[in-house]
Scaffold this active site. Structure first.
Site, mmCIF file in Angstrom:
data_model
loop_
_atom_site.group_PDB
_atom_site.id
_atom_site.type_symbol
_atom_site.label_atom_id
_atom_site.label_comp_id
_atom_site.label_asym_id
_atom_site.label_seq_id
_atom_site.Cartn_x
_atom_site.Cartn_y
_atom_site.Cartn_z
ATOM 1 N N ARG A 84 0.839 -1.207 0.000
ATOM 2 C CA ARG A 84 0.000 0.000 0.000
ATOM 3 C C ARG A 84 0.868 1.250 0.000
ATOM 4 O O ARG A 84 0.556 2.240 -0.665
ATOM 5 C CB ARG A 84 -0.942 -0.011 1.210
ATOM 6 C CG ARG A 84 -1.937 1.132 1.183
ATOM 7 C CD ARG A 84 -2.992 1.001 2.240
ATOM 8 N NE ARG A 84 -2.426 1.077 3.576
ATOM 9 C CZ ARG A 84 -3.091 0.804 4.690
ATOM 10 N NH1 ARG A 84 -4.361 0.433 4.632
ATOM 11 N NH2 ARG A 84 -2.511 0.884 5.874
ATOM 12 N N LYS A 186 -2.420 6.696 1.575
ATOM 13 C CA LYS A 186 -2.136 7.130 2.952
ATOM 14 C C LYS A 186 -1.147 8.287 2.875
ATOM 15 O O LYS A 186 0.072 8.104 3.024
ATOM 16 C CB LYS A 186 -1.590 5.941 3.746
ATOM 17 C CG LYS A 186 -2.014 5.966 5.185
ATOM 18 C CD LYS A 186 -1.951 4.604 5.815
ATOM 19 C CE LYS A 186 -1.983 4.661 7.321
ATOM 20 N NZ LYS A 186 -3.110 5.371 7.912
#
Ligand code: PLP
Ligand code: COI
Length: 344
Positions: A84, A186
């Site tokens: 991620r 993120k």
């Protein structure tokens, strides 16, 4: 001065920064990752022209290390955090840190700070915070040429004060991320945008705010810094699907466990804020939040109570026990979910 393990009150851990003895740090220059290793310096020294300072070119991750009954230390799906983070970095035109080196660096940080991994049964964990920032002298809106990748750690307890006791949430009229913006990554900007609505929620007695979809403002997106799930009256685990939601590793793990271990139906789809009646239970899930039951959601002045405002519902509790059982090594994990830290 870094904190000593003997000075930490492990029985009353919150979610607060601590300066532990060691962190990992790597430098990217001349188109490649250069020197890397552990350091005891909690400060980073960067140019005033660093892109992270002006243009928010930075991404981060969050994962935990868990002390098991036999004293060993587990990591939960650290390879997923590496993947991620690579996506977040690509979105912001930053270099990626190789997955195997990411996982190895996490293990180095845990091992070097192993005395800070809370004891089994204490409920606490060692939270790890990897991050990458664009640095060096820049002024135009361009990607930096130099980067720092680092991982620091601290022991933590509950993120939402209630733990497994349900707490109250309120929907926000603000958005944390745009429809085709960076919500699925993120990156710091999403969190900067969430500070004001989050503070409003806290000041009004709520655990956090619930963000609705930025296009129609009718569908649930995120519960503060966690994903939403609901359990329908006919036992389907439902979680929202949207390009502006962070793809939570906990959420994907729960989708699997709900189906394979609890025998629930699963669905990723729209969760309309005016259709909460279909759920008998609801919760927030994430690394920091673990599983935090949602007692109620207030939307436009109307309060909807789910299972109870004071007691966790049975399905949420079973999901919690299964997930944390796997993380702390008491329940058999699906293949590849647990990586051991070799601490001798
Ligand atoms: N949503 C947001 C906005 C988050 O910051 C986080 C935390 O990482 C999550 C969801 C949960 O994701 P994960 O389960 O991977 O920790
Ligand atoms: C996490 O769950 O790891 C998060 O990153 C949430 C955080 C922003 C406190």
């Amino acid at each position: 001065m870094s904190v000593k393990a003997s000075e930490v009150d492990f029985d009353n851990l919150g979610f607060d920064y601590m300066d532990l003895p060691f962190r990992f740090r790597a430098y990217y220059r001349d188109g490649q990752w250069q020197e890397a290793g552990l350091t005891d310096d909690p400060n980073i020294h960067i140019s005033e022209g660093s892109t992270i300072l002006h243009y928010g070119q930075g991404s981060f991750e969050g994962l935990k290390a868990y002390r098991t009954k036999d004293g060993s230390i587990n990591l939960f799906r650290p390879d997923e955090n590496a993947k991620r983070m690579a996506k977040s970095c690509e979105r912001l035109l930053m270099p990626t840190f190789p997955e195997d080196k990411f996982v190895d660096a996490v293990k180095q940080v845990v091992k070097a700070n192993k005395d800070f991994v809370p004891a089994y049964g204490n409920g606490g964990t060692l939270y790890l915070r990897p991050y990458m920032v664009g640095v060096g002298g820049n002024i135009g809106v361009h990607p930096a040429k130099e980067y720092i990748f680092s991982i620091f750690a601290m022991p933590v307890g509950n993120y939402f004060k209630g733990g497994l006791t349900p707490t109250a949430f309120i929907t926000s009229e603000y958005d944390r991320a745009a429809h085709k913006g960076t919500g699925a990554n993120k990156v710091g900007g999403n969190y900067a945008a969430s500070l004001f609505p989050g503070q409003f929620a806290h000041e009004n007695g709520y655990s956090d705010c619930i963000y609705l979809d930025p296009v129609s403002h009718r569908k649930v997106e995120e519960v503060g810094s966690a994903n939403f799930f609901g359990i329908t009256k006919d036992n389907v685990f439902v979680t929202p699907k949207s390009p502006s939601i962070l793809p939570s590793i906990t959420k994907f793990s729960l989708l699997y466990l709900a189906k394979e271990r609890l025998g629930l139906g699963t669905e990723q789809g729209d969760v309309y804020v005016d259709q909460f009646d279909r759920f008998k239970e609801a919760g927030a899930c994430g690394t920091a939040a673990v599983i935090s039951p949602i007692g109620s959601v207030t939307h436009e002045g109307n309060k909807h109570v789910f299972y109870s405002e004071t007691e966790v519902g049975p399905v949420t509790k079973e999901l919690y026990d299964t997930l944390t059982g796997i993380q702390f090594g008491d329940v058999e994990a699906p293949e590849g979910w647990i990586q051991k830290v070799d601490v001798d």
